[in-house]
Design a protein around this motif. Structure first.
Motif, PDB file in Angstrom:
ATOM      1  N   LEU A  39       0.843  -1.189   0.000  1.00 38.92           N
ATOM      2  CA  LEU A  39       0.000   0.000   0.000  1.00 38.92           C
ATOM      3  C   LEU A  39       0.882   1.245   0.000  1.00 38.92           C
ATOM      4  CD1 LEU A  39      -2.705  -1.045   2.628  1.00 38.92           C
ATOM      5  CD2 LEU A  39      -2.780  -1.304   0.152  1.00 38.92           C
ATOM      6  N   SER A  40       0.734   2.053  -1.018  1.00 34.64           N
ATOM      7  CA  SER A  40       1.503   3.288  -1.126  1.00 34.64           C
ATOM      8  C   SER A  40       0.786   4.414  -0.401  1.00 34.64           C
ATOM      9  CB  SER A  40       1.681   3.659  -2.606  1.00 34.64           C
ATOM     10  OG  SER A  40       2.030   5.013  -2.764  1.00 34.64           O
ATOM     11  N   LEU A  41       1.492   5.094   0.513  1.00 31.12           N
ATOM     12  CA  LEU A  41       0.882   6.216   1.225  1.00 31.12           C
ATOM     13  C   LEU A  41       0.465   7.301   0.251  1.00 31.12           C
ATOM     14  CD1 LEU A  41       3.198   6.625   4.365  1.00 31.12           C
ATOM     15  CD2 LEU A  41       1.099   5.284   4.125  1.00 31.12           C
ATOM     16  N   ARG A  42       1.275   7.537  -0.770  1.00 37.14           N
ATOM     17  CA  ARG A  42       0.940   8.565  -1.754  1.00 37.14           C
ATOM     18  C   ARG A  42      -0.316   8.195  -2.540  1.00 37.14           C
ATOM     19  NH1 ARG A  42       5.717  10.673  -5.457  1.00 37.14           N
ATOM     20  NH2 ARG A  42       6.315  11.399  -3.359  1.00 37.14           N
ATOM     21  N   ASP A  43      -0.404   6.927  -2.969  1.00 34.88           N
ATOM     22  CA  ASP A  43      -1.590   6.498  -3.719  1.00 34.88           C
ATOM     23  C   ASP A  43      -2.843   6.578  -2.847  1.00 34.88           C
ATOM     24  OD1 ASP A  43       0.009   6.022  -5.880  1.00 34.88           O
ATOM     25  OD2 ASP A  43       0.041   3.827  -5.648  1.00 34.88           O
ATOM     26  N   LEU A  44      -2.713   6.175  -1.587  1.00 36.78           N
ATOM     27  CA  LEU A  44      -3.860   6.231  -0.680  1.00 36.78           C
ATOM     28  C   LEU A  44      -4.297   7.665  -0.442  1.00 36.78           C
ATOM     29  CD1 LEU A  44      -2.768   3.562   1.967  1.00 36.78           C
ATOM     30  CD2 LEU A  44      -4.624   3.332   0.305  1.00 36.78           C
ATOM     31  N   SER A  45      -3.351   8.567  -0.247  1.00 34.09           N
ATOM     32  CA  SER A  45      -3.695   9.970   0.005  1.00 34.09           C
ATOM     33  C   SER A  45      -4.372  10.587  -1.203  1.00 34.09           C
ATOM     34  CB  SER A  45      -2.450  10.766   0.400  1.00 34.09           C
ATOM     35  OG  SER A  45      -1.516  10.815  -0.662  1.00 34.09           O
ATOM     36  N   GLU A  46      -3.903  10.230  -2.418  1.00 38.54           N
ATOM     37  CA  GLU A  46      -4.536  10.751  -3.631  1.00 38.54           C
ATOM     38  C   GLU A  46      -5.955  10.204  -3.780  1.00 38.54           C
ATOM     39  OE1 GLU A  46      -2.010   9.835  -6.906  1.00 38.54           O
ATOM     40  OE2 GLU A  46      -0.460  11.295  -6.345  1.00 38.54           O
ATOM     41  N   ALA A  47      -6.133   8.912  -3.479  1.00 37.47           N
ATOM     42  CA  ALA A  47      -7.462   8.301  -3.589  1.00 37.47           C
ATOM     43  C   ALA A  47      -8.449   8.914  -2.605  1.00 37.47           C
ATOM     44  CB  ALA A  47      -7.363   6.801  -3.366  1.00 37.47           C
ATOM     45  N   LEU A  48      -7.973   9.249  -1.410  1.00 39.10           N
ATOM     46  CA  LEU A  48      -8.839   9.817  -0.373  1.00 39.10           C
ATOM     47  C   LEU A  48      -8.959  11.335  -0.470  1.00 39.10           C
ATOM     48  CD1 LEU A  48      -7.647   7.683   2.678  1.00 39.10           C
ATOM     49  CD2 LEU A  48      -9.816   7.473   1.447  1.00 39.10           C
ATOM     50  N   GLY A  49      -8.114  11.941  -1.293  1.00 34.31           N
ATOM     51  CA  GLY A  49      -8.180  13.392  -1.454  1.00 34.31           C
ATOM     52  C   GLY A  49      -7.675  14.162  -0.256  1.00 34.31           C
ATOM     53  N   VAL A  50      -6.672  13.602   0.430  1.00 32.10           N
ATOM     54  CA  VAL A  50      -6.096  14.270   1.598  1.00 32.10           C
ATOM     55  C   VAL A  50      -4.578  14.262   1.467  1.00 32.10           C
ATOM     56  CG1 VAL A  50      -8.016  13.650   3.103  1.00 32.10           C
ATOM     57  CG2 VAL A  50      -6.026  12.137   2.956  1.00 32.10           C
ATOM     58  N   SER A  51      -3.897  14.966   2.360  1.00 29.46           N
ATOM     59  CA  SER A  51      -2.440  14.952   2.364  1.00 29.46           C
ATOM     60  C   SER A  51      -1.938  13.615   2.913  1.00 29.46           C
ATOM     61  CB  SER A  51      -1.897  16.103   3.217  1.00 29.46           C
ATOM     62  OG  SER A  51      -2.190  15.871   4.581  1.00 29.46           O
ATOM     63  N   VAL A  52      -0.645  13.402   2.816  1.00 29.40           N
ATOM     64  CA  VAL A  52      -0.068  12.143   3.283  1.00 29.40           C
ATOM     65  C   VAL A  52      -0.140  12.013   4.805  1.00 29.40           C
ATOM     66  CG1 VAL A  52       2.073  10.802   3.419  1.00 29.40           C
ATOM     67  CG2 VAL A  52       1.446  11.921   1.277  1.00 29.40           C
ATOM     68  N   MET A  53      -0.101  13.138   5.533  1.00 32.26           N
ATOM     69  CA  MET A  53      -0.026  13.091   6.991  1.00 32.26           C
ATOM     70  C   MET A  53      -1.167  12.297   7.645  1.00 32.26           C
ATOM     71  SD  MET A  53       1.662  13.763   9.682  1.00 32.26           S
ATOM     72  CE  MET A  53       2.854  15.002   9.159  1.00 32.26           C
ATOM     73  N   PRO A  54      -2.446  12.598   7.358  1.00 35.64           N
ATOM     74  CA  PRO A  54      -3.500  11.802   8.014  1.00 35.64           C
ATOM     75  C   PRO A  54      -3.496  10.344   7.593  1.00 35.64           C
ATOM     76  CG  PRO A  54      -4.439  13.300   6.389  1.00 35.64           C
ATOM     77  CD  PRO A  54      -3.015  13.692   6.555  1.00 35.64           C
ATOM     78  N   VAL A  55      -3.072  10.072   6.357  1.00 27.62           N
ATOM     79  CA  VAL A  55      -2.979   8.679   5.909  1.00 27.62           C
ATOM     80  C   VAL A  55      -1.878   7.968   6.681  1.00 27.62           C
ATOM     81  CG1 VAL A  55      -2.432   7.184   3.952  1.00 27.62           C
ATOM     82  CG2 VAL A  55      -3.906   9.172   3.620  1.00 27.62           C
ATOM     83  N   ARG A  56      -0.756   8.641   6.892  1.00 27.08           N
ATOM     84  CA  ARG A  56       0.337   8.047   7.658  1.00 27.08           C
ATOM     85  C   ARG A  56      -0.124   7.732   9.085  1.00 27.08           C
ATOM     86  NH1 ARG A  56       4.054  11.519   6.637  1.00 27.08           N
ATOM     87  NH2 ARG A  56       5.169  10.314   5.075  1.00 27.08           N
ATOM     88  N   GLU A  57      -0.902   8.634   9.687  1.00 23.78           N
ATOM     89  CA  GLU A  57      -1.418   8.394  11.036  1.00 23.78           C
ATOM     90  C   GLU A  57      -2.353   7.188  11.052  1.00 23.78           C
ATOM     91  OE1 GLU A  57      -3.162  11.851  12.795  1.00 23.78           O
ATOM     92  OE2 GLU A  57      -1.541  13.170  12.123  1.00 23.78           O
ATOM     93  N   ALA A  58      -3.217   7.105  10.030  1.00 21.40           N
ATOM     94  CA  ALA A  58      -4.159   5.987   9.956  1.00 21.40           C
ATOM     95  C   ALA A  58      -3.420   4.667   9.765  1.00 21.40           C
ATOM     96  CB  ALA A  58      -5.149   6.219   8.816  1.00 21.40           C
ATOM     97  N   VAL A  59      -2.423   4.670   8.892  1.00 18.31           N
ATOM     98  CA  VAL A  59      -1.640   3.458   8.645  1.00 18.31           C
ATOM     99  C   VAL A  59      -0.888   3.041   9.905  1.00 18.31           C
ATOM    100  CG1 VAL A  59       0.383   2.579   7.405  1.00 18.31           C
ATOM    101  CG2 VAL A  59      -1.450   3.733   6.154  1.00 18.31           C
ATOM    102  N   SER A  60      -0.364   3.995  10.650  1.00 15.09           N
ATOM    103  CA  SER A  60       0.338   3.682  11.897  1.00 15.09           C
ATOM    104  C   SER A  60      -0.597   2.982  12.878  1.00 15.09           C
ATOM    105  CB  SER A  60       0.902   4.955  12.530  1.00 15.09           C
ATOM    106  OG  SER A  60       1.909   5.528  11.714  1.00 15.09           O
ATOM    107  N   ARG A  61      -1.834   3.435  12.952  1.00 20.05           N
ATOM    108  CA  ARG A  61      -2.817   2.789  13.828  1.00 20.05           C
ATOM    109  C   ARG A  61      -3.095   1.360  13.376  1.00 20.05           C
ATOM    110  NH1 ARG A  61      -8.084   6.331  14.768  1.00 20.05           N
ATOM    111  NH2 ARG A  61      -8.590   4.422  15.935  1.00 20.05           N
ATOM    112  N   LEU A  62      -3.193   1.164  12.065  1.00 14.13           N
ATOM    113  CA  LEU A  62      -3.476  -0.169  11.542  1.00 14.13           C
ATOM    114  C   LEU A  62      -2.285  -1.108  11.733  1.00 14.13           C
ATOM    115  CD1 LEU A  62      -5.433   0.914   8.363  1.00 14.13           C
ATOM    116  CD2 LEU A  62      -6.354  -0.418  10.268  1.00 14.13           C
ATOM    117  N   ILE A  63      -1.087  -0.564  11.714  1.00 15.68           N
ATOM    118  CA  ILE A  63       0.090  -1.372  12.031  1.00 15.68           C
ATOM    119  C   ILE A  63       0.049  -1.775  13.507  1.00 15.68           C
ATOM    120  CG2 ILE A  63       2.606  -1.310  12.275  1.00 15.68           C
ATOM    121  CD1 ILE A  63       2.646   0.472   9.759  1.00 15.68           C
ATOM    122  N   ALA A  64      -0.356  -0.846  14.372  1.00 19.13           N
ATOM    123  CA  ALA A  64      -0.502  -1.167  15.795  1.00 19.13           C
ATOM    124  C   ALA A  64      -1.596  -2.213  16.011  1.00 19.13           C
ATOM    125  CB  ALA A  64      -0.821   0.097  16.590  1.00 19.13           C
TER     126      ALA A  64
END
Length: 232
Positions: A39-64
């Motif tokens: 899963l690419s953070l950049r691709d996810l952020s573009e798909a969701l229409g947000v910056s990379v930062m909130p996607v990175r936070e969400a991914v960190s939670r899912l890793i936890a």
């Protein structure tokens, strides 16, 4: 500067991160990503229409949550389960989700029963569909219609966590073929669960859902889609 104004950006960021987390959870639970998929953070952020930062936070939670993992090359990917790990997860799911079904048999409302029946009927119709991926969403809809009827939010949260881990695996074969649906085990178990919940028979509802989970795990393992041991 007014304290309320200075905290506004942080609140907005938190909201975006929560939204991204919810969307990515749905992606995993519904089986729309496969084990091992990167899963690419950049691709996810573009798909969701947000910056990379909130996607990175969400991914960190899912890793936890252990729903995602970081590969040795630092790429984020969906974990690959071994057969033994998947079998263990299926056993836990059968116990917990079977219990939820038994509760639903005594707590469901007429409206919830109608929802469960509608989900079961939709799943039966999907058997003849040329698009097997439709069955992925319908299978989830049926199961969670039952679990919501158990009327225990904490239990629903626990089950959601189990599906975070199991979703990519249990729906992998349904995404590519309707062999499991054609075998009839899922449809028979769903019909039995619906009948038990309609008639107020907790133990029968428990057994039907547990058998559905166990048979699906057996089918996937026997089909050879999971490794015997962890990679590398």
């Amino acid at each position: 500067m007014n304290d309320a104004i200075t905290t506004l950006p942080l609140l907005e960021r938190r909201t975006l991160a929560e939204s991204a987390y919810a969307h990515l959870r749905e992606l995993l639970v519904s089986g729309r990503v496969a084990p091992g998929e990167r899963l690419s953070l950049r691709d996810l952020s573009e798909a969701l229409g947000v910056s990379v930062m909130p996607v990175r936070e969400a991914v960190s939670r899912l890793i936890a949550d252990r729903a995602l993992e970081v590969a040795p090359n630092r790429a984020v990917r969906v974990p690959v389960m071994t057969r033994a790990q998947f079998r263990e997860l299926a056993q836990v799911r059968a116990g917990i989700e079977g219990w939820a079904a038994s509760l639903a048999a005594t707590t469901r409302s007429p409206a919830q029963l109608d929802g469960i029946a509608a989900a079961e009927a939709a799943m039966r119709k999907a058997r003849a569909s040329a698009d097997p991926s439709i069955a992925v969403a319908l299978n989830r809809d049926f199961h969670f219609a039952i679990y919501r009827a158990a009327a225990l939010p904490t239990l629903l949260e626990v089950i959601g966590g189990l599906w975070l881990k199991a979703g990519p695996v249990i729906n992998l074969d349904l995404r590519h073929s309707n062999d499991r649906l054609s075998a009839g085990h899922a449809l028979r178990c769903h019909a039995a669960a619906l009948a038990a919940i309609r008639d107020g028979r907790p133990e029968a509802a428990r057994n039907a859902v547990a058998e559905d989970i166990t048979r699906a795990a057996d089918f996937i393992i026997e089909k050879g889609g999971l490794p015997e041991a962890p990679a590398g």
